[in-house]
Design a protein around this motif. Structure first.
Motif, mmCIF file in Angstrom:
data_model
loop_
_atom_site.group_PDB
_atom_site.id
_atom_site.type_symbol
_atom_site.label_atom_id
_atom_site.label_comp_id
_atom_site.label_asym_id
_atom_site.label_seq_id
_atom_site.Cartn_x
_atom_site.Cartn_y
_atom_site.Cartn_z
ATOM 1 N N ALA A 1 0.943 -1.217 0.194
ATOM 2 C CA ALA A 1 0.153 0.083 0.021
ATOM 3 C C ALA A 1 1.410 1.107 -0.482
ATOM 4 O O ALA A 1 0.316 2.328 -0.638
ATOM 5 N N ASP A 2 2.121 1.383 0.809
ATOM 6 C CA ASP A 2 2.473 2.449 1.087
ATOM 7 C C ASP A 2 4.169 2.028 1.327
ATOM 8 O O ASP A 2 5.017 0.444 1.812
ATOM 9 N N VAL A 3 5.110 3.140 0.509
ATOM 10 C CA VAL A 3 6.805 2.677 0.232
ATOM 11 C C VAL A 3 7.007 3.927 1.283
ATOM 12 O O VAL A 3 6.463 5.505 0.818
ATOM 13 N N ARG A 4 7.791 4.018 2.461
ATOM 14 C CA ARG A 4 8.692 5.313 2.616
ATOM 15 C C ARG A 4 9.849 4.450 3.003
ATOM 16 O O ARG A 4 10.258 3.608 2.907
ATOM 17 N N THR A 5 10.849 5.442 2.570
ATOM 18 C CA THR A 5 12.282 5.503 2.181
ATOM 19 C C THR A 5 12.802 6.445 3.587
ATOM 20 O O THR A 5 13.037 7.669 3.660
ATOM 21 N N MET A 6 13.929 6.021 3.927
ATOM 22 C CA MET A 6 15.081 7.490 4.233
ATOM 23 C C MET A 6 16.233 6.628 4.148
ATOM 24 O O MET A 6 17.098 5.322 4.375
ATOM 25 N N ILE A 7 17.207 7.709 4.007
ATOM 26 C CA ILE A 7 19.109 7.350 3.937
ATOM 27 C C ILE A 7 19.899 7.905 4.551
ATOM 28 O O ILE A 7 19.570 8.834 5.298
ATOM 29 N N TYR A 8 20.145 6.988 4.874
ATOM 30 C CA TYR A 8 21.689 7.038 6.189
ATOM 31 C C TYR A 8 23.104 6.742 5.827
ATOM 32 O O TYR A 8 22.892 6.489 5.021
ATOM 33 N N ALA A 9 23.554 8.432 6.046
ATOM 34 C CA ALA A 9 24.830 8.622 6.095
ATOM 35 C C ALA A 9 25.653 7.777 6.574
ATOM 36 O O ALA A 9 25.983 7.352 7.494
ATOM 37 N N PRO A 10 26.853 7.537 6.004
ATOM 38 C CA PRO A 10 27.893 6.772 6.591
ATOM 39 C C PRO A 10 29.223 7.657 7.710
ATOM 40 O O PRO A 10 28.842 8.502 7.732
ATOM 41 N N LYS A 11 29.003 6.618 8.112
ATOM 42 C CA LYS A 11 29.566 6.759 9.801
ATOM 43 C C LYS A 11 31.403 6.444 9.471
ATOM 44 O O LYS A 11 32.179 5.937 9.449
ATOM 45 N N VAL A 12 31.396 8.281 9.429
ATOM 46 C CA VAL A 12 32.969 7.947 9.628
ATOM 47 C C VAL A 12 33.050 8.169 11.251
ATOM 48 O O VAL A 12 33.601 8.443 12.597
ATOM 49 N N SER A 13 34.558 7.317 11.105
ATOM 50 C CA SER A 13 35.868 6.847 12.956
ATOM 51 C C SER A 13 36.758 7.908 12.184
ATOM 52 O O SER A 13 37.725 7.242 11.492
ATOM 53 N N SER A 14 38.074 7.687 13.000
ATOM 54 C CA SER A 14 39.238 7.526 13.212
ATOM 55 C C SER A 14 39.543 7.350 14.845
ATOM 56 O O SER A 14 39.404 7.238 15.397
#
Length: 96
Positions: A49-62
């Motif tokens: 019936a419905d599609v919702r999307t979300m984008i997760y950005a890459p996590k940077v670690s140092s």
């Protein structure tokens, strides 16, 4: 190559499934809502019936090491929340 990577199985995802009949999937980052809808309908044989999307950005670690500063990052992720039509159910734990 399939657009659906894997279903998300977490406490929040299970709560959404019980409450609203919504299922969570990790999908390819370049997939759009129409492609995701068709892929879920074909893979599971249900009416979406419905599609919702979300984008997760890459996590940077140092971190600092003997060789200097080491920088790394995770992959970019896209999550889709699929709401099914009334009476439709997906059995995620079924063995295919």
């Amino acid at each position: 190559m399939s657009l659906i990577i894997k279903p998300v199985i977490s406490e929040k995802a299970n709560y959404l499934t019980d409450l609203r009949g919504a299922y969570s999937f990790l999908v390819q980052p370049k997939a759009n809502k129409i492609q995701i809808k068709k892929a879920v309908e074909v893979a599971y044989g249900v009416k979406v019936a419905d599609v919702r999307t979300m984008i997760y950005a890459p996590k940077v670690s140092s971190k600092y090491t003997k060789k200097g500063l080491q920088v790394g990052k995770t992959n970019k992720l896209k999550k889709a929340i699929i709401t099914l039509a009334e009476g439709e159910v997906i059995d995620i734990f079924a063995v295919n």
